[in-house]
Design an enzyme around this catalytic site. Structure first.
Site, PDB file in Angstrom:
ATOM      1  N   THR A  53       0.879  -1.216  -0.120  1.00 47.42           N
ATOM      2  CA  THR A  53       0.016   0.001  -0.025  1.00 47.42           C
ATOM      3  C   THR A  53       0.733   1.284  -0.098  1.00 47.42           C
ATOM      4  O   THR A  53       0.602   2.274  -0.847  1.00 47.42           O
ATOM      5  CB  THR A  53      -0.761  -0.023   1.190  1.00 47.42           C
TER       6      THR A  53
ATOM      7  N   GLY B 131       4.628   1.904  11.297  1.00 43.79           N
ATOM      8  CA  GLY B 131       3.996   0.645  11.810  1.00 43.79           C
ATOM      9  C   GLY B 131       5.320   0.090  12.872  1.00 43.79           C
ATOM     10  O   GLY B 131       5.131  -0.728  13.672  1.00 43.79           O
TER      11      GLY B 131
ATOM     12  N   SER C  25       3.060   7.372  11.784  1.00 46.56           N
ATOM     13  CA  SER C  25       1.993   6.632  11.070  1.00 46.56           C
ATOM     14  C   SER C  25       0.936   7.744  10.515  1.00 46.56           C
ATOM     15  O   SER C  25       1.024   9.088  10.681  1.00 46.56           O
ATOM     16  CB  SER C  25       1.221   5.960  11.971  1.00 46.56           C
ATOM     17  N   CYS C  26       0.066   7.117   9.887  1.00 47.51           N
ATOM     18  CA  CYS C  26      -0.823   8.254   8.961  1.00 47.51           C
ATOM     19  C   CYS C  26      -1.625   8.965   9.919  1.00 47.51           C
ATOM     20  O   CYS C  26      -1.989  10.165   9.618  1.00 47.51           O
ATOM     21  CB  CYS C  26      -1.808   7.357   8.219  1.00 47.51           C
ATOM     22  N   ASN C  27      -2.291   8.463  11.088  1.00 47.95           N
ATOM     23  CA  ASN C  27      -2.947   9.227  12.103  1.00 47.95           C
ATOM     24  C   ASN C  27      -2.143  10.380  12.789  1.00 47.95           C
ATOM     25  O   ASN C  27      -2.692  11.359  12.874  1.00 47.95           O
ATOM     26  CB  ASN C  27      -3.705   8.318  12.880  1.00 47.95           C
TER      27      ASN C  27
ATOM     28  N   ARG D 271     -10.201   3.301  10.311  1.00 52.18           N
ATOM     29  CA  ARG D 271     -10.668   2.244   9.148  1.00 52.18           C
ATOM     30  C   ARG D 271     -10.051   0.764   9.925  1.00 52.18           C
ATOM     31  O   ARG D 271      -8.846   0.738  10.135  1.00 52.18           O
ATOM     32  CB  ARG D 271     -10.150   2.779   7.712  1.00 52.18           C
TER      33      ARG D 271
ATOM     34  N   HIS E 200      -1.127   6.955  19.240  1.00 55.24           N
ATOM     35  CA  HIS E 200      -1.082   8.515  18.644  1.00 55.24           C
ATOM     36  C   HIS E 200      -0.556   9.553  19.515  1.00 55.24           C
ATOM     37  O   HIS E 200       0.077  10.346  18.869  1.00 55.24           O
ATOM     38  CB  HIS E 200      -2.470   8.398  17.941  1.00 55.24           C
ATOM     39  N   GLY E 201      -1.426   9.765  20.595  1.00 57.01           N
ATOM     40  CA  GLY E 201      -0.904  10.759  21.411  1.00 57.01           C
ATOM     41  C   GLY E 201       0.873  10.746  21.657  1.00 57.01           C
ATOM     42  O   GLY E 201       1.425  11.747  21.385  1.00 57.01           O
TER      43      GLY E 201
ATOM     44  N   HIS F 156      -9.820   7.151   8.231  1.00 59.58           N
ATOM     45  CA  HIS F 156      -9.703   7.159   9.358  1.00 59.58           C
ATOM     46  C   HIS F 156     -10.506   8.684   9.694  1.00 59.58           C
ATOM     47  O   HIS F 156     -10.462   9.531   8.735  1.00 59.58           O
ATOM     48  CB  HIS F 156      -8.578   7.382  10.030  1.00 59.58           C
TER      49      HIS F 156
ATOM     50  N   GLN G  42      -5.480   7.083   4.981  1.00 61.02           N
ATOM     51  CA  GLN G  42      -4.362   6.200   5.325  1.00 61.02           C
ATOM     52  C   GLN G  42      -3.352   5.748   4.575  1.00 61.02           C
ATOM     53  O   GLN G  42      -2.235   5.592   4.414  1.00 61.02           O
ATOM     54  CB  GLN G  42      -4.895   5.159   6.371  1.00 61.02           C
TER      55      GLN G  42
HETATM   56  N1  LIG Z   1      -1.705   0.898   5.124  1.00 64.80           N
HETATM   57  C1  LIG Z   1      -1.793   2.114   5.760  1.00 64.80           C
HETATM   58  O1  LIG Z   1      -2.826   2.485   5.923  1.00 64.80           O
HETATM   59  C2  LIG Z   1      -0.415   2.650   6.297  1.00 64.80           C
HETATM   60  C3  LIG Z   1       0.648   1.874   6.695  1.00 64.80           C
HETATM   61  N2  LIG Z   1       1.725   2.517   7.332  1.00 64.80           N
HETATM   62  C4  LIG Z   1       2.875   1.829   7.726  1.00 64.80           C
HETATM   63  O2  LIG Z   1       3.670   1.698   6.434  1.00 64.80           O
HETATM   64  C5  LIG Z   1       4.277   0.232   6.740  1.00 64.80           C
HETATM   65  C6  LIG Z   1       3.914  -0.866   5.419  1.00 64.80           C
HETATM   66  O3  LIG Z   1       2.355  -0.859   5.705  1.00 64.80           O
HETATM   67  P1  LIG Z   1       1.592  -1.138   4.261  1.00 64.80           P
HETATM   68  O4  LIG Z   1       1.993  -0.782   3.016  1.00 64.80           O
HETATM   69  O5  LIG Z   1       0.048  -0.973   4.575  1.00 64.80           O
HETATM   70  O6  LIG Z   1       1.982  -2.789   4.150  1.00 64.80           O
HETATM   71  P2  LIG Z   1       1.507  -3.687   3.041  1.00 64.80           P
HETATM   72  O7  LIG Z   1       1.254  -5.051   3.555  1.00 64.80           O
HETATM   73  O8  LIG Z   1       0.424  -3.327   2.349  1.00 64.80           O
HETATM   74  O9  LIG Z   1       2.810  -3.825   2.250  1.00 64.80           O
HETATM   75  C7  LIG Z   1       3.873  -4.387   2.584  1.00 64.80           C
HETATM   76  C8  LIG Z   1       4.853  -4.927   1.497  1.00 64.80           C
HETATM   77  O10 LIG Z   1       5.942  -5.484   2.170  1.00 64.80           O
HETATM   78  C9  LIG Z   1       6.266  -6.980   1.586  1.00 64.80           C
HETATM   79  N3  LIG Z   1       7.214  -7.523   2.388  1.00 64.80           N
HETATM   80  C10 LIG Z   1       6.748  -8.285   3.662  1.00 64.80           C
HETATM   81  N4  LIG Z   1       8.136  -8.622   4.225  1.00 64.80           N
HETATM   82  C11 LIG Z   1       9.269  -8.079   3.325  1.00 64.80           C
HETATM   83  C12 LIG Z   1      10.429  -8.327   3.418  1.00 64.80           C
HETATM   84  N5  LIG Z   1      11.215  -8.914   4.380  1.00 64.80           N
HETATM   85  N6  LIG Z   1      11.246  -7.521   2.685  1.00 64.80           N
HETATM   86  C13 LIG Z   1      10.897  -7.055   1.449  1.00 64.80           C
HETATM   87  N7  LIG Z   1       9.427  -6.816   1.277  1.00 64.80           N
HETATM   88  C14 LIG Z   1       8.564  -7.574   2.451  1.00 64.80           C
HETATM   89  C15 LIG Z   1       4.926  -7.352   1.468  1.00 64.80           C
HETATM   90  O11 LIG Z   1       4.820  -8.477   0.482  1.00 64.80           O
HETATM   91  C16 LIG Z   1       4.155  -6.263   0.979  1.00 64.80           C
HETATM   92  O12 LIG Z   1       4.187  -6.072  -0.579  1.00 64.80           O
HETATM   93  C17 LIG Z   1       3.858  -0.364   7.975  1.00 64.80           C
HETATM   94  O13 LIG Z   1       5.002   0.210   8.809  1.00 64.80           O
HETATM   95  C18 LIG Z   1       2.650   0.351   8.279  1.00 64.80           C
HETATM   96  O14 LIG Z   1       2.224   0.498   9.700  1.00 64.80           O
HETATM   97  C19 LIG Z   1       1.819   3.902   7.630  1.00 64.80           C
HETATM   98  C20 LIG Z   1       0.756   4.648   7.103  1.00 64.80           C
HETATM   99  C21 LIG Z   1      -0.478   4.123   6.811  1.00 64.80           C
HETATM  100  O1  LIG Z   2      -0.417   4.090  10.310  1.00 64.71           O
HETATM  101  C1  LIG Z   2      -1.760   3.623  10.257  1.00 64.71           C
HETATM  102  O2  LIG Z   2      -2.625   3.656  11.322  1.00 64.71           O
HETATM  103  P1  LIG Z   2      -2.287   4.327  12.765  1.00 64.71           P
HETATM  104  O3  LIG Z   2      -1.921   5.870  12.707  1.00 64.71           O
HETATM  105  O4  LIG Z   2      -3.618   4.193  13.692  1.00 64.71           O
HETATM  106  O5  LIG Z   2      -1.126   3.585  13.149  1.00 64.71           O
HETATM  107  C2  LIG Z   2      -2.201   2.995   9.184  1.00 64.71           C
HETATM  108  O6  LIG Z   2      -3.774   3.249   8.973  1.00 64.71           O
HETATM  109  C3  LIG Z   2      -1.825   1.418   9.546  1.00 64.71           C
HETATM  110  O7  LIG Z   2      -2.789   0.982  10.214  1.00 64.71           O
HETATM  111  P2  LIG Z   2      -2.845  -0.791  10.566  1.00 64.71           P
HETATM  112  O8  LIG Z   2      -1.703  -1.259  11.360  1.00 64.71           O
HETATM  113  O9  LIG Z   2      -4.119  -0.962  11.051  1.00 64.71           O
HETATM  114  O10 LIG Z   2      -2.402  -1.552   9.116  1.00 64.71           O
END
Ligand SMILES: NC(=O)C1=CN([C@@H]2O[C@H](COP(=O)(O)OP(=O)(O)OC[C@H]3O[C@@H](n4cnc5c(N)ncnc54)[C@H](O)[C@@H]3O)[C@@H](O)[C@H]2O)C=CC1
Ligand SMILES: O=C(OP(=O)(O)O)[C@H](O)COP(=O)(O)O
Length: 337
Positions: free
Chosen positions: A13, A111, A140-142, A169, A195-196, A221, A300
């Site tokens: 994502t 995360g 994080s996004c929030n 969400r 978050h706080g 969110h 997010q």
């Molecule tokens: N989705 C969201 O709403 C938000 C996510 N985040 C943070 O961003 C980070 C990524 O989250 P997302 O993009 O949602 O996760 P995601 O699950 O959508 O994407 C993660 C990707 O990394 C890959 N992956 C897993 N292990 C791996 C490894 N060892 N080496 C290389 N690639 C690997 C997965 O196959 C996947 O393609 C987390 O720290 C999350 O908390 C931050 C803001 C918003």
């Molecule tokens: O950074 C986020 O949320 P957060 O600000 O509540 O930690 C993203 O929406 C990822 O949340 P998730 O851990 O539910 O995938």
């Protein structure tokens, strides 16, 4: 000047959006992205022309799927000036030794815990702290959404205390595994939510506490904010202040839901209907008994993406002035249009 070489480790994502945002900038380039499986996202990455790097153990699966592999993830990291780690939360930290060994700068996402590195980042609030740094975490996004609202309010009026309830969400639109599908889940039961405290990693002096509830929705969110300011002001003053910020969008036009904001993003023709700005509901901004109240929605999947671009610029010393970096990122991505 040579462009900064950026590798995106983890192409989900956040990673795929960060790659596209970096590719739009004229002072940095994507030298590779990593994928673990040859799925549809890998196919699209290949179509977009990104070099795909994979774990050694995945090479055969990619060859079978007819997807060209440029090398291993370790090889990608060796070629980069900076890695944006977008692997799932708590996985990113396990890559730290890899980055240290390669002598490459790295950015983690929200995360990861604040202990992954000493600097947490928000482009408006503490760009300077990341200047030239080797390791940074984009919150994080929030938390990003909270910092964008609290920082200018604190600069202009002084913030005495912030109380926020976050309706989270439950999962992203493409996420078929996450629930709940019919519950409101306290996230967590024991207060505060992360978050706080996370806002305090960027603005330690802010008195803030937060509560979060997971709801069965994927769009955005929603924050319910109550802020006591040190100086008097009117709701119109706050609306004007928010209007002047580069990553806050005042939402009106009859919109009263997260679903309509996403529809608005679609109508604007935005890539993946991304709403990179914090979306403050204009008519919700009000002052009651000397305290400020408003709702804001946070997309997010996208709000942290421009923050990653600015973090790269600060860490690579491409721009000293945060507002100039924000303006450059925004212009290249179409933020604020
Ligand atoms: N989705 C969201 O709403 C938000 C996510 N985040 C943070 O961003 C980070 C990524 O989250 P997302 O993009 O949602 O996760 P995601 O699950 O959508 O994407 C993660 C990707 O990394 C890959 N992956 C897993 N292990 C791996 C490894 N060892 N080496 C290389 N690639 C690997 C997965 O196959 C996947 O393609 C987390 O720290 C999350 O908390 C931050 C803001 C918003
Ligand atoms: O950074 C986020 O949320 P957060 O600000 O509540 O930690 C993203 O929406 C990822 O949340 P998730 O851990 O539910 O995938």
């Amino acid at each position: 000047m040579a462009k900064v070489k950026v590798a995106v480790n983890g192409y989900g994502t956040i990673g795929k959006r960060v790659a596209d945002a970096v590719a739009l900038q004229d002072d940095m380039e994507v030298i590779g992205i990593s994928k673990t499986k040859p799925n549809f996202e890998a196919q699209v990455a290949a179509l977009k022309g990104y070099d795909i790097y994979v774990p050694e153990t995945s090479k055969e699966a990619f060859a079978k799927a007819g997807l060209k592999v440029a090398g291993t993830i370790e090889e990608m990291i060796e070629k980069a000036d900076i890695v944006v780690d977008c692997t799932p939360g708590k996985i990113g930290v396990t890559n730290k030794a890899l980055y240290e060994k390669a002598g490459v700068k790295a950015i983690w996402q929200g995360g990861e815990s604040k202990d992954v590195c000493p600097i947490s980042f928000n482009a408006e609030a503490n760009y300077d702290q990341a200047y030239g740094a080797d390791f940074v975490r984009v919150v994080s996004c929030n938390t990003t959404g909270l910092c964008r609202a609290i920082f200018p309010l604190d600069q202009k009026y002084g913030v005495e205390k912030v109380r926020v309830t976050i309706v989270r969400r439950a999962g992203d639109p493409g996420d078929i595994k996450t629930g709940p599908i019919d519950a409101l889940v306290l996230d967590p039961v024991k207060l505060p939510s992360h978050h706080g405290p996370d806002v305090k990693t960027i603005m330690p002096h802010i008195n803030i506490t937060s509560a979060a509830i997971k709801a069965p929705t994927t769009f955005m969110h929603l924050h319910v904010l109550n802020i006591k300011l040190k100086k008097d002001c009117t709701a119109d003053d706050v609306k004007k202040l928010f209007q002047s910020r580069p990553r806050i969008k005042l939402i009106d036009g009859g919109i009263s839901s997260t679903a309509e904001i996403i529809e608005f993003g679609r109508d604007l023709g935005r890539s993946r209907n991304d709403m990179w700005e914090s979306c403050v509901f204009k008519d919700s901004v009000s002052i009651d008994d000397g305290e400020l109240y408003f709702f804001q929605a946070i997309h997010q999947e996208s709000d942290v993406v421009p923050e990653n671009v600015d973090a790269i610029r600060s860490m690579m010393k491409l721009e000293m002035d945060n507002l100039k970096s924000i303006e450059k990122t925004n212009k290249a991505m179409g933020i604020g249009l």
